[in-house]
Design an enzyme around this catalytic site. Sequence first.
Site, PDB file in Angstrom:
ATOM      1  N   HIS A  68      -9.740  31.733  59.681  1.00  0.00           N
ATOM      2  CA  HIS A  68     -10.172  33.013  60.250  1.00  0.00           C
ATOM      3  C   HIS A  68     -11.628  33.286  59.882  1.00  0.00           C
ATOM      4  CE1 HIS A  68      -6.142  35.126  61.270  1.00  0.00           C
ATOM      5  NE2 HIS A  68      -6.118  33.843  61.565  1.00  0.00           N
ATOM      6  N   PRO A 288      -2.549  44.865  47.323  1.00  0.00           N
ATOM      7  CA  PRO A 288      -2.773  43.717  48.220  1.00  0.00           C
ATOM      8  C   PRO A 288      -3.814  43.935  49.332  1.00  0.00           C
ATOM      9  CG  PRO A 288      -0.649  44.737  48.658  1.00  0.00           C
ATOM     10  CD  PRO A 288      -1.202  45.431  47.468  1.00  0.00           C
ATOM     11  N   TYR A 380     -14.388  39.535  50.276  1.00  0.00           N
ATOM     12  CA  TYR A 380     -13.136  39.147  50.934  1.00  0.00           C
ATOM     13  C   TYR A 380     -12.999  37.625  50.991  1.00  0.00           C
ATOM     14  CZ  TYR A 380      -9.119  39.695  54.056  1.00  0.00           C
ATOM     15  OH  TYR A 380      -7.853  39.667  54.590  1.00  0.00           O
TER      16      TYR A 380
HETATM   17  P1  RFL Z   1       4.110  34.960  40.354  1.00  0.00           P
HETATM   18  O1  RFL Z   1       3.958  34.446  41.713  1.00  0.00           O
HETATM   19  O2  RFL Z   1       4.764  36.280  40.162  1.00  0.00           O
HETATM   20  O3  RFL Z   1       4.906  33.855  39.529  1.00  0.00           O
HETATM   21  C1  RFL Z   1       5.442  34.112  38.238  1.00  0.00           C
HETATM   22  C2  RFL Z   1       6.616  33.185  38.031  1.00  0.00           C
HETATM   23  O4  RFL Z   1       7.124  33.369  36.702  1.00  0.00           O
HETATM   24  C3  RFL Z   1       8.538  33.415  36.763  1.00  0.00           C
HETATM   25  N1  RFL Z   1       9.024  34.142  35.575  1.00  0.00           N
HETATM   26  C4  RFL Z   1       9.595  33.537  34.520  1.00  0.00           C
HETATM   27  N2  RFL Z   1       9.876  32.254  34.276  1.00  0.00           N
HETATM   28  C5  RFL Z   1      10.471  31.959  33.074  1.00  0.00           C
HETATM   29  N3  RFL Z   1      10.812  32.902  32.149  1.00  0.00           N
HETATM   30  C6  RFL Z   1      10.530  34.209  32.373  1.00  0.00           C
HETATM   31  N4  RFL Z   1      10.848  35.118  31.453  1.00  0.00           N
HETATM   32  C7  RFL Z   1       9.904  34.564  33.597  1.00  0.00           C
HETATM   33  N5  RFL Z   1       9.518  35.742  34.136  1.00  0.00           N
HETATM   34  C8  RFL Z   1       8.977  35.469  35.341  1.00  0.00           C
HETATM   35  C9  RFL Z   1       8.839  34.117  38.082  1.00  0.00           C
HETATM   36  O5  RFL Z   1      10.150  33.847  38.557  1.00  0.00           O
HETATM   37  C10 RFL Z   1       7.760  33.491  38.971  1.00  0.00           C
HETATM   38  O6  RFL Z   1       8.198  32.304  39.595  1.00  0.00           O
HETATM   39  O7  RFL Z   1       2.700  35.034  39.586  1.00  0.00           O
HETATM   40  P2  RFL Z   1       1.385  34.121  39.732  1.00  0.00           P
HETATM   41  O8  RFL Z   1       1.733  32.666  39.669  1.00  0.00           O
HETATM   42  O9  RFL Z   1       0.426  34.698  38.772  1.00  0.00           O
HETATM   43  O10 RFL Z   1       0.865  34.365  41.224  1.00  0.00           O
HETATM   44  C11 RFL Z   1       0.365  35.617  41.620  1.00  0.00           C
HETATM   45  C12 RFL Z   1       0.679  35.876  43.106  1.00  0.00           C
HETATM   46  O11 RFL Z   1       2.053  35.631  43.336  1.00  0.00           O
HETATM   47  C13 RFL Z   1       0.311  37.292  43.530  1.00  0.00           C
HETATM   48  O12 RFL Z   1      -0.906  37.700  42.929  1.00  0.00           O
HETATM   49  C14 RFL Z   1       0.156  37.420  45.061  1.00  0.00           C
HETATM   50  O13 RFL Z   1       1.369  37.192  45.712  1.00  0.00           O
HETATM   51  C15 RFL Z   1      -0.382  38.799  45.431  1.00  0.00           C
HETATM   52  N6  RFL Z   1      -0.488  39.004  46.888  1.00  0.00           N
HETATM   53  C16 RFL Z   1      -1.546  38.499  47.604  1.00  0.00           C
HETATM   54  N7  RFL Z   1      -2.469  37.718  47.001  1.00  0.00           N
HETATM   55  C17 RFL Z   1      -3.472  37.142  47.743  1.00  0.00           C
HETATM   56  O14 RFL Z   1      -4.314  36.439  47.154  1.00  0.00           O
HETATM   57  N8  RFL Z   1      -3.575  37.304  49.117  1.00  0.00           N
HETATM   58  C18 RFL Z   1      -2.669  38.067  49.784  1.00  0.00           C
HETATM   59  O15 RFL Z   1      -2.760  38.130  51.014  1.00  0.00           O
HETATM   60  C19 RFL Z   1      -1.626  38.735  49.034  1.00  0.00           C
HETATM   61  N9  RFL Z   1      -0.720  39.480  49.653  1.00  0.00           N
HETATM   62  C20 RFL Z   1       0.510  39.726  47.551  1.00  0.00           C
HETATM   63  C21 RFL Z   1       0.347  39.964  48.968  1.00  0.00           C
HETATM   64  C22 RFL Z   1       1.655  40.184  46.899  1.00  0.00           C
HETATM   65  C23 RFL Z   1       2.606  40.881  47.605  1.00  0.00           C
HETATM   66  N10 RFL Z   1       3.764  41.267  46.888  1.00  0.00           N
HETATM   67  C24 RFL Z   1       5.076  41.131  47.376  1.00  0.00           C
HETATM   68  C25 RFL Z   1       3.655  41.578  45.455  1.00  0.00           C
HETATM   69  C26 RFL Z   1       1.287  40.673  49.656  1.00  0.00           C
HETATM   70  C27 RFL Z   1       2.411  41.162  48.988  1.00  0.00           C
HETATM   71  C28 RFL Z   1       3.376  41.969  49.799  1.00  0.00           C
HETATM   72  C1  PHB Z   2      -0.513  38.780  54.420  1.00  0.00           C
HETATM   73  O1  PHB Z   2       0.551  38.789  53.799  1.00  0.00           O
HETATM   74  O2  PHB Z   2      -0.686  38.105  55.450  1.00  0.00           O
HETATM   75  C2  PHB Z   2      -1.621  39.645  53.918  1.00  0.00           C
HETATM   76  C3  PHB Z   2      -1.405  40.479  52.819  1.00  0.00           C
HETATM   77  C4  PHB Z   2      -2.443  41.285  52.374  1.00  0.00           C
HETATM   78  C5  PHB Z   2      -3.664  41.253  53.020  1.00  0.00           C
HETATM   79  C6  PHB Z   2      -3.876  40.411  54.086  1.00  0.00           C
HETATM   80  C7  PHB Z   2      -2.841  39.608  54.556  1.00  0.00           C
HETATM   81  O3  PHB Z   2      -4.681  42.059  52.602  1.00  0.00           O
END
Ligand code: RFL
Ligand code: PHB
Length: 392
Positions: A68, A288, A380
């Site tokens: 993108h 997010p 971004y």
């Molecule tokens: P994670 O992915 O939460 O992984 C942590 C892992 O640790 C495990 N765990 C354990 N394992 C053993 N013993 C324990 N006691 C444990 N406790 C936990 C868990 O099961 C898991 O597998 O953390 P990590 O690796 O630091 O990664 C971070 C990302 O997952 C997070 O920052 C992103 O998903 C945030 N996020 C976005 N980030 C972006 O860069 N671009 C995006 O577009 C974006 N969109 C989003 C998002 C997060 C969202 N949600 C649902 C929080 C959109 C959403 C809706």
């Molecule tokens: C996505 O899940 O596609 C996503 C989430 C947060 C953003 C942009 C895209 O800011």
Amino acid sequence: MGIIGAGPAGLLLSHLLHLQGIESVVLEARDAKYVQHRVRAGVLEHGTVELLREVGLGKRLDELALRHEGIELRFDRRGHRIDFLELTGRTVTVYGQQEVVKDLIAARISAGGDVRFEIDAVTLDRLDGDTPRMRFRQADTERVLDCDFIVGCDGFHGISRPTIPADVLRIYERLYPFAWLGVLAEAPPSSDELIYAHSNRGFALHSMRSPTVTRQYLQVTPDEDIKAWPDDRIWSELALRFADDTGFVLTKGAIFEKGVTPMRSFVVEPMQYGRLYLAGDAAHIVPPTGAKGLNLAVADVRLLSRGLAAFYADGRTDLLAEYSATALRRVWRVTHFSWWMTSMLHRFDAGAEFDERLQHAQLDYVVSSRAMATSLAENYTGLPFDASWCYR
Ligand code: RFL
Ligand code: PHB
């Protein structure tokens, strides 16, 4: 090396260490299927994609991901494009986090990596000595593993951060008075690029995963009951928030995944204690709106892997000693950007007319000033790892 958590941070760290000849054991609470299907982030920064390619993880990404070159900001029923490529020479890549995780697990397995799923009751001790210890339960057997270092990549709800004595940690936090209701739908994208829409009904985001699947979000209240949102209501609310004066039509389709995500900013300082390091969501959470969380996790483990590689290759401890301070400079930049995007685009309390005017003035400025648009685009698409000493 002991790594807790097989999310993107833990798995990528394990992979990067393996490339330096450093062995690690990854302990994950959930099963492999759950980890590979957890729907989360979608946008990868330029530098994240380059890194994944450099370390041999670019194959599926290059086949499936969408490049993108900009985003649209929509308000007052008009769209305004922010052209990342023209403003910064950089782009972003739409590729689901679960695909990154699948690629990482496949790479770790094919290299004979030690990733253990369904691990219970992980506890840590001796963090201030030379051999920090992990105790855990694996298939009903209690185990002990002595490590050189332990890295907590166990996300916001993990055990690593709370293991650090409370008087050592400083927590900075902001809760927002809203959440996101996110859906995945079998519907082709209604736009080539993401649309961030500010409307008087609240924020909405149009994103995608592939030419046939869209990912969309609606601003809702923090305690929103998902049962109050049947599919029809979601589609009609999305249509109202994206409505513009050019007759924008939102393509509908079957919704196959729905969830509510609370919004917070959270940073812990320092990101290390003795021989325990924190990386990714274990140390910080951003709302997010700037698509930053996964990218920040990648930046942390890149930095940490360099410190660890220098330690194992030459006995150097300086990079490890500086890890927290160096990582936190990027963390706070990204925390600011995510807070700024969130504050500019969401609807705050009804009646806060002064704030609404300020938001409007800011949106207007971003889409009419090249300097402001460039600032948004630069953040971004991601500040380069080597832009200056502070984002190393
Ligand atoms: P994670 O992915 O939460 O992984 C942590 C892992 O640790 C495990 N765990 C354990 N394992 C053993 N013993 C324990 N006691 C444990 N406790 C936990 C868990 O099961 C898991 O597998 O953390 P990590 O690796 O630091 O990664 C971070 C990302 O997952 C997070 O920052 C992103 O998903 C945030 N996020 C976005 N980030 C972006 O860069 N671009 C995006 O577009 C974006 N969109 C989003 C998002 C997060 C969202 N949600 C649902 C929080 C959109 C959403 C809706
Ligand atoms: C996505 O899940 O596609 C996503 C989430 C947060 C953003 C942009 C895209 O800011």
